[in-house]
Design an enzyme around this catalytic site. Structure first.
Site, PDB file in Angstrom:
ATOM      1  N   CYS A   1     -17.406  10.266  16.781  1.00 51.70           N
ATOM      2  CA  CYS A   1     -18.519   9.339  16.555  1.00 51.70           C
ATOM      3  C   CYS A   1     -18.989   8.728  17.875  1.00 51.70           C
ATOM      4  CB  CYS A   1     -18.154   8.299  15.504  1.00 51.70           C
ATOM      5  SG  CYS A   1     -19.618   7.726  14.613  1.00 51.70           S
TER       6      CYS A   1
ATOM      7  N   GLU B   1     -11.070  12.242  10.710  1.00 51.07           N
ATOM      8  CA  GLU B   1      -9.791  11.570  10.421  1.00 51.07           C
ATOM      9  C   GLU B   1      -9.690  11.062   8.980  1.00 51.07           C
ATOM     10  OE1 GLU B   1     -12.203  10.395  12.319  1.00 51.07           O
ATOM     11  OE2 GLU B   1     -12.348   8.203  12.279  1.00 51.07           O
TER      12      GLU B   1
ATOM     13  N   GLU C   1     -28.307   1.947  21.293  1.00 51.46           N
ATOM     14  CA  GLU C   1     -27.456   0.887  20.751  1.00 51.46           C
ATOM     15  C   GLU C   1     -27.132  -0.129  21.855  1.00 51.46           C
ATOM     16  OE1 GLU C   1     -23.706   2.275  19.130  1.00 51.46           O
ATOM     17  OE2 GLU C   1     -23.118   0.259  18.511  1.00 51.46           O
TER      18      GLU C   1
ATOM     19  N   HIS D   1     -16.507  11.631  10.982  1.00 48.26           N
ATOM     20  CA  HIS D   1     -15.126  11.156  11.139  1.00 48.26           C
ATOM     21  C   HIS D   1     -14.154  12.098  10.425  1.00 48.26           C
ATOM     22  CE1 HIS D   1     -15.926   7.053  12.759  1.00 48.26           C
ATOM     23  NE2 HIS D   1     -17.106   7.281  12.220  1.00 48.26           N
TER      24      HIS D   1
ATOM     25  N   GLY E   1       0.823  -1.207   0.000  1.00 51.74           N
ATOM     26  CA  GLY E   1       0.000   0.000   0.000  1.00 51.74           C
ATOM     27  C   GLY E   1       0.860   1.261   0.000  1.00 51.74           C
ATOM     28  N   ILE E   2       1.907   1.238   0.813  1.00 51.96           N
ATOM     29  CA  ILE E   2       2.763   2.428   0.922  1.00 51.96           C
ATOM     30  C   ILE E   2       3.622   2.588  -0.337  1.00 51.96           C
ATOM     31  CG2 ILE E   2       4.602   3.532   2.270  1.00 51.96           C
ATOM     32  CD1 ILE E   2       1.903   3.411   3.714  1.00 51.96           C
TER      33      ILE E   2
HETATM   34  N1  GLN Z   1     -21.897   2.755  17.200  1.00 57.27           N
HETATM   35  C1  GLN Z   1     -22.212   4.120  16.950  1.00 57.27           C
HETATM   36  C2  GLN Z   1     -23.277   4.267  15.885  1.00 57.27           C
HETATM   37  O1  GLN Z   1     -23.502   3.380  15.094  1.00 57.27           O
HETATM   38  C3  GLN Z   1     -20.965   4.906  16.570  1.00 57.27           C
HETATM   39  C4  GLN Z   1     -20.332   4.456  15.308  1.00 57.27           C
HETATM   40  C5  GLN Z   1     -18.910   4.916  15.164  1.00 57.27           C
HETATM   41  O2  GLN Z   1     -18.251   5.290  16.131  1.00 57.27           O
HETATM   42  N2  GLN Z   1     -18.370   4.868  13.952  1.00 57.27           N
HETATM   43  O3  GLN Z   1     -23.913   5.279  15.801  1.00 57.27           O
END
Ligand code: GLN
Length: 536
Positions: free
Chosen positions: A384, A512, A408, A510, A21-22
């Protein structure tokens, strides 16, 4: 630049983890720096449709693209190196290939023929490879074949490569990665595994054009000649791939070995252009001469396998460079954190990041961690599930709702401050059904986040099923936790902040996934800046 798209196939032999990959990303970077338009694709030989349903312990993090594809983590490297987005077309698995062929069979598209691995599966593979090339956007498509040559599941891919080499003789080359191990007892580097690996490829009808030899020591002239001679490649096509201090050194090392030049020559493309790597080199210089140092705790439940948080740790490298600061990550297992040991567990951290995740394992440790960060005023970043934990903690300990949770974990929870999205409620399939990919977000002017981004309108990538429950929003805001980022179309809360704190931000998306060497992510940059400031 060229009339037809050129294809570079990258295969691996001897062992996995040689850094295909790198190497692919580094080659792409060098070609891009010469003005070529390049993209990279990863073919994964497993039968899962995509890695979305895989436990991170299997192959590390699941990377998400703008178009909502759940993909292999190598696509993250491609984006971080090239600073261009990838898409679903950049990652194909055996599962997806078979699914598509079987769907065609059910639709009767094969007109009564027997459907077979050759030609039907190999044709589908070749089509998937050429989807990117046929777009007309790319001069060069680099296709990385996952796994190692000789694996049963890789066979159709190598056969597809063989056929493409035959069909597009002048437009395809194969780079094969191998290992040249050092035998301490003999005091020597050994070329035999490389010879065997190339033989295996030859048995499948593929003669590699270039060999990238992973080694701990220098490959001297004699070794290079031996490898070239026994593997049927030219001397300059034996590329030394030495262990590097950082993956970001690899493009420079590959440039010194002239990998890009050899590739262009073999593809009959002009080599006159001079690669412009000024930004990259500047990044490397600053990476290697930090002026300060901070330690940030990464609290997650997959910390035994650091690849599970690859994009986060790379984002910290980028943001560290922006702040001329070395970011040490202390990996802390959320399952081990209890109220009784938390001071000891989180001692000495300059900042705290609570990581994404799914399911109940380790969640109480994450919620305790948020409390610690909030009360002790340690800069905090929740991503998240990390953001969701911040909401739960605030509800329990500030709003006085001891039963606050996410549905959840507790289905019939009394105070469901995090709840499943309406459109998710009737979905029973797990694969590809989350809220995935890029969504717009409107930020509150003057908030931490709008200052970080220096704009009020952003787009970020999502991967989750649960959301902040807007029934509780007013209560949160009145008590100091503000929704500073919201989806402009749906009103969903995407960012929360606490004002009376050095830096306390939770993001439902996200960030990141979008940090690159050229564009370190603003939230990571701002977080590291806050950590640094708070430390001083
Ligand atoms: N489990 C949580 C959700 O589905 C957060 C998901 C995550 O951190 N990517 O909303």
């Amino acid at each position: 630049m060229s009339n037809s798209t050129k294809y570079v196939f990258v295969t691996g032999g001897v062992t996995s983890s040689l850094g295909k990959g790198i190497i692919s990303a580094s080659l792409a970077k060098l070609l891009q720096a010469r003005g070529y338009s390049v993209t990279i694709q990863k073919l994964d030989p497993y039968i899962n449709i995509d890695p979305g349903t895989l436990n991170p312990y299997e192959h590390g993090e699941c990377f998400v693209t703008d178009d909502g594809a759940e993909t292999d983590l190598d696509l993250g490297h491609y984006e971080r190196f090239l600073n261009t987005p990838t898409s679903q077309a950049n990652n194909v698995t055996t599962g997806r290939i078979y699914q598509s062929v079987i769907d065609k069979e059910r639709r009767g598209e094969f007109l009564g023929k027997t459907v077979q691995v050759i030609p039907h599966i190999t044709n589908e593979i070749k089509e998937r490879i050429q989807i990117l090339g046929n777009k007309g956007t790319y001069d060069i498509v680099i296709t990385e074949i996952g796994g190692t040559v000789g694996d049963i599941e890789s066979l159709p891919y190598v056969e597809a490569v063989r056929q493409m080499m035959w069909e597009f003789e002048n437009d395809c080359i194969v780079i094969h990665l191998t290992l040249v191990p050092y035998l301490r007892a003999a005091g020597e580097l050994k070329t035999k595994p490389t010879q065997h690996s190339v033989k295996q490829l030859l048995e499948l009808g593929v003669q590699p054009d270039i060999l990238c030899c992973r080694t701990e020591y220098e490959l001297d002239f004699n070794l290079r000649r031996k490898i070239a001679q026994f593997c049927n490649v030219s001397m300059n096509a034996v590329i030394e791939s030495r262990d590097a201090k950082t993956i970001y050194d690899v493009p420079i090392l590959m440039q010194a070995e002239e990998l890009d030049k050899v590739v262009l020559e073999k593809l009959s493309l002009p080599t006159k252009s001079i690669p412009n790597l000024d930004n990259w080199k500047n990044f490397l210089e600053r990476l290697k001469a930090p002026k300060s140092e901070v330690t940030i705790g990464l609290i997650g439940k997959y910390v035994e396998l650091k690849d599970s948080y690859k994009s986060i740790s790379e984002s910290f490298i980028h943001a560290g460079v922006s702040n001329e600061t070395k970011v040490n990550i202390k990996w802390i297992h959320s399952e081990k954190i209890k109220r009784s040991n938390i001071d000891e567990m989180l001692k000495g951290l300059d900042g705290i990041l609570v990581a994404p995740g799914f399911g109940s394992r380790g969640i109480s440790g994450k919620i305790e961690t948020v409390r610690f960060a909030r009360e002790k005023k340690v800069p905090f970043f929740g991503i998240c599930l990390g953001m969701q934990c911040a909401v739960i903690e605030f509800a329990r300990n500030v709003l006085g709702m001891p039963e606050a949770h996410t549905t959840e974990i507790v289905d019939d929870c009394k105070s469901p401050v995090i709840d499943m999205m309406e459109e998710q409620k009737n979905i029973s399939n797990l694969g590809g059904t989350m809220r995935l990919g890029a969504y717009n977000c409107q930020l509150t002017p003057g908030s931490q986040v709008s200052q970080a981004y220096n704009t009020d309108r952003i787009s970020e990538r999502h991967r989750h099923r649960y959301e902040f429950n807007n029934d509780y929003l007013q209560q949160f805001e009145e008590n100091g936790m503000k929704a500073t980022g919201r989806n402009p179309e749906t009103g969903l809360v995407e960012v929360i902040e606490i004002e009376d704190h050095p830096w306390f931000v939770g993001a439902q998306f996200h960030p990141e996934y979008k940090s690159t060497v050229d564009n370190p992510h603003p939230l990571f940059v701002a977080f590291v800046a806050a950590v640094l400031k708070n430390k001083k």
